[in-house]
Design a protein around this motif. Structure first.
Motif, PDB file in Angstrom:
ATOM      1  N   ASN A  31       5.343  -6.527   3.051  1.00 14.30           N
ATOM      2  CA  ASN A  31       4.936  -5.449   3.943  1.00 14.30           C
ATOM      3  C   ASN A  31       4.500  -4.216   3.147  1.00 14.30           C
ATOM      4  O   ASN A  31       3.527  -3.541   3.508  1.00 14.30           O
ATOM      5  CB  ASN A  31       6.077  -5.102   4.896  1.00 14.30           C
ATOM      6  N   LEU A  32       5.180  -3.907   2.060  1.00 16.22           N
ATOM      7  CA  LEU A  32       4.785  -2.772   1.213  1.00 16.22           C
ATOM      8  C   LEU A  32       3.398  -3.006   0.607  1.00 16.22           C
ATOM      9  O   LEU A  32       2.555  -2.101   0.600  1.00 16.22           O
ATOM     10  CB  LEU A  32       5.812  -2.548   0.097  1.00 16.22           C
ATOM     11  N   PHE A  33       3.145  -4.198   0.082  1.00 19.79           N
ATOM     12  CA  PHE A  33       1.835  -4.491  -0.503  1.00 19.79           C
ATOM     13  C   PHE A  33       0.722  -4.415   0.539  1.00 19.79           C
ATOM     14  O   PHE A  33      -0.344  -3.859   0.285  1.00 19.79           O
ATOM     15  CB  PHE A  33       1.827  -5.872  -1.169  1.00 19.79           C
ATOM     16  N   ILE A  34       0.979  -4.964   1.712  1.00 12.81           N
ATOM     17  CA  ILE A  34      -0.033  -4.906   2.770  1.00 12.81           C
ATOM     18  C   ILE A  34      -0.287  -3.464   3.187  1.00 12.81           C
ATOM     19  O   ILE A  34      -1.431  -3.063   3.418  1.00 12.81           O
ATOM     20  CB  ILE A  34       0.397  -5.780   3.972  1.00 12.81           C
ATOM     21  N   GLY A  35       0.756  -2.658   3.275  1.00 14.64           N
ATOM     22  CA  GLY A  35       0.597  -1.241   3.617  1.00 14.64           C
ATOM     23  C   GLY A  35      -0.233  -0.499   2.586  1.00 14.64           C
ATOM     24  O   GLY A  35      -1.093   0.323   2.935  1.00 14.64           O
ATOM     25  N   ALA A  42      -8.427   2.264   4.246  1.00 15.07           N
ATOM     26  CA  ALA A  42      -8.679   3.369   5.173  1.00 15.07           C
ATOM     27  C   ALA A  42      -9.254   4.571   4.425  1.00 15.07           C
ATOM     28  O   ALA A  42     -10.195   5.231   4.905  1.00 15.07           O
ATOM     29  CB  ALA A  42      -7.393   3.753   5.891  1.00 15.07           C
ATOM     30  N   GLU A  43      -8.717   4.867   3.237  1.00 16.69           N
ATOM     31  CA  GLU A  43      -9.255   5.972   2.437  1.00 16.69           C
ATOM     32  C   GLU A  43     -10.694   5.692   2.028  1.00 16.69           C
ATOM     33  O   GLU A  43     -11.537   6.585   2.036  1.00 16.69           O
ATOM     34  CB  GLU A  43      -8.388   6.199   1.201  1.00 16.69           C
ATOM     35  N   MET A  44     -10.990   4.448   1.656  1.00 17.54           N
ATOM     36  CA  MET A  44     -12.346   4.091   1.261  1.00 17.54           C
ATOM     37  C   MET A  44     -13.316   4.270   2.430  1.00 17.54           C
ATOM     38  O   MET A  44     -14.402   4.817   2.267  1.00 17.54           O
ATOM     39  CB  MET A  44     -12.386   2.648   0.776  1.00 17.54           C
ATOM     40  N   HIS A  45     -12.916   3.838   3.612  1.00 18.42           N
ATOM     41  CA  HIS A  45     -13.778   3.997   4.793  1.00 18.42           C
ATOM     42  C   HIS A  45     -13.983   5.473   5.121  1.00 18.42           C
ATOM     43  O   HIS A  45     -15.089   5.875   5.510  1.00 18.42           O
ATOM     44  CB  HIS A  45     -13.197   3.252   5.993  1.00 18.42           C
ATOM     45  N   ASP A  46     -12.949   6.290   4.960  1.00 13.35           N
ATOM     46  CA  ASP A  46     -13.091   7.732   5.198  1.00 13.35           C
ATOM     47  C   ASP A  46     -14.065   8.360   4.210  1.00 13.35           C
ATOM     48  O   ASP A  46     -14.887   9.205   4.573  1.00 13.35           O
ATOM     49  CB  ASP A  46     -11.737   8.432   5.106  1.00 13.35           C
ATOM     50  N   GLU A  47     -13.980   7.947   2.929  1.00 14.88           N
ATOM     51  CA  GLU A  47     -14.904   8.491   1.927  1.00 14.88           C
ATOM     52  C   GLU A  47     -16.338   8.075   2.214  1.00 14.88           C
ATOM     53  O   GLU A  47     -17.268   8.867   2.051  1.00 14.88           O
ATOM     54  CB  GLU A  47     -14.490   8.019   0.531  1.00 14.88           C
ATOM     55  N   ILE A  48     -16.537   6.847   2.640  1.00 19.97           N
ATOM     56  CA  ILE A  48     -17.882   6.383   2.970  1.00 19.97           C
ATOM     57  C   ILE A  48     -18.424   7.154   4.158  1.00 19.97           C
ATOM     58  O   ILE A  48     -19.584   7.586   4.165  1.00 19.97           O
ATOM     59  CB  ILE A  48     -17.884   4.866   3.239  1.00 19.97           C
ATOM     60  N   ALA A  49     -17.598   7.344   5.185  1.00 25.38           N
ATOM     61  CA  ALA A  49     -18.030   8.090   6.375  1.00 25.38           C
ATOM     62  C   ALA A  49     -18.336   9.537   6.018  1.00 25.38           C
ATOM     63  O   ALA A  49     -19.313  10.122   6.500  1.00 25.38           O
ATOM     64  CB  ALA A  49     -16.959   8.026   7.453  1.00 25.38           C
ATOM     65  N   GLU A  50     -17.536  10.126   5.145  1.00 22.64           N
ATOM     66  CA  GLU A  50     -17.782  11.510   4.720  1.00 22.64           C
ATOM     67  C   GLU A  50     -19.074  11.599   3.912  1.00 22.64           C
ATOM     68  O   GLU A  50     -19.848  12.537   4.064  1.00 22.64           O
ATOM     69  CB  GLU A  50     -16.608  12.016   3.881  1.00 22.64           C
TER      70      GLU A  50
END
Length: 108
Positions: A31-35, A42-50
């Motif tokens: 669960n830790l690795f998946i998190g 999610a951070e990568m998608h936010d950077e791409i959207a920005e």
């Protein structure tokens, strides 16, 4: 004292405890690795959207392409000037450093 305590516990209870301990421990680590992976995505998608919001001209492509062509033309002229200087040094010529036309005429 420890050996006497072990004698009173049945093997089934020890096996059950060991198996549940390993299973729960594995689930927590997984669960830790998946998190961590989900958070990174999610951070990568936010950077791409920005990046898409900051650079809307990138979708059109024409402005960026024109800038790249101009940059390549400047680099080409600079390289031609450097080549002229190197040719002058090699042949012992006395032309001006910025005289690209003479170099093009002699190379043709």
């Amino acid at each position: 004292v420890f050996n006497r305590a072990i004698e009173h516990v049945s093997a089934v209870k020890v096996a059950f405890y060991f198996v549940t301990f390993i299973v729960f421990g594995t689930m927590i680590i997984l669960n830790l690795f998946i998190g961590i992976i989900m958070n990174s995505m999610a951070e990568m998608h936010d950077e791409i959207a920005e990046g898409d919001r900051v650079d809307p001209g990138r979708e059109a492509g024409s402005a960026t392409l024109e800038n790249e062509v101009k940059s390549l033309e400047r680099a080409m002229k600079e390289m031609q000037t450097r080549m002229a200087g190197l040719r002058r040094k090699w042949s012992g010529d006395s032309r001006k450093p910025g005289d690209v036309r003479n170099v093009e005429e002699t190379s043709a």
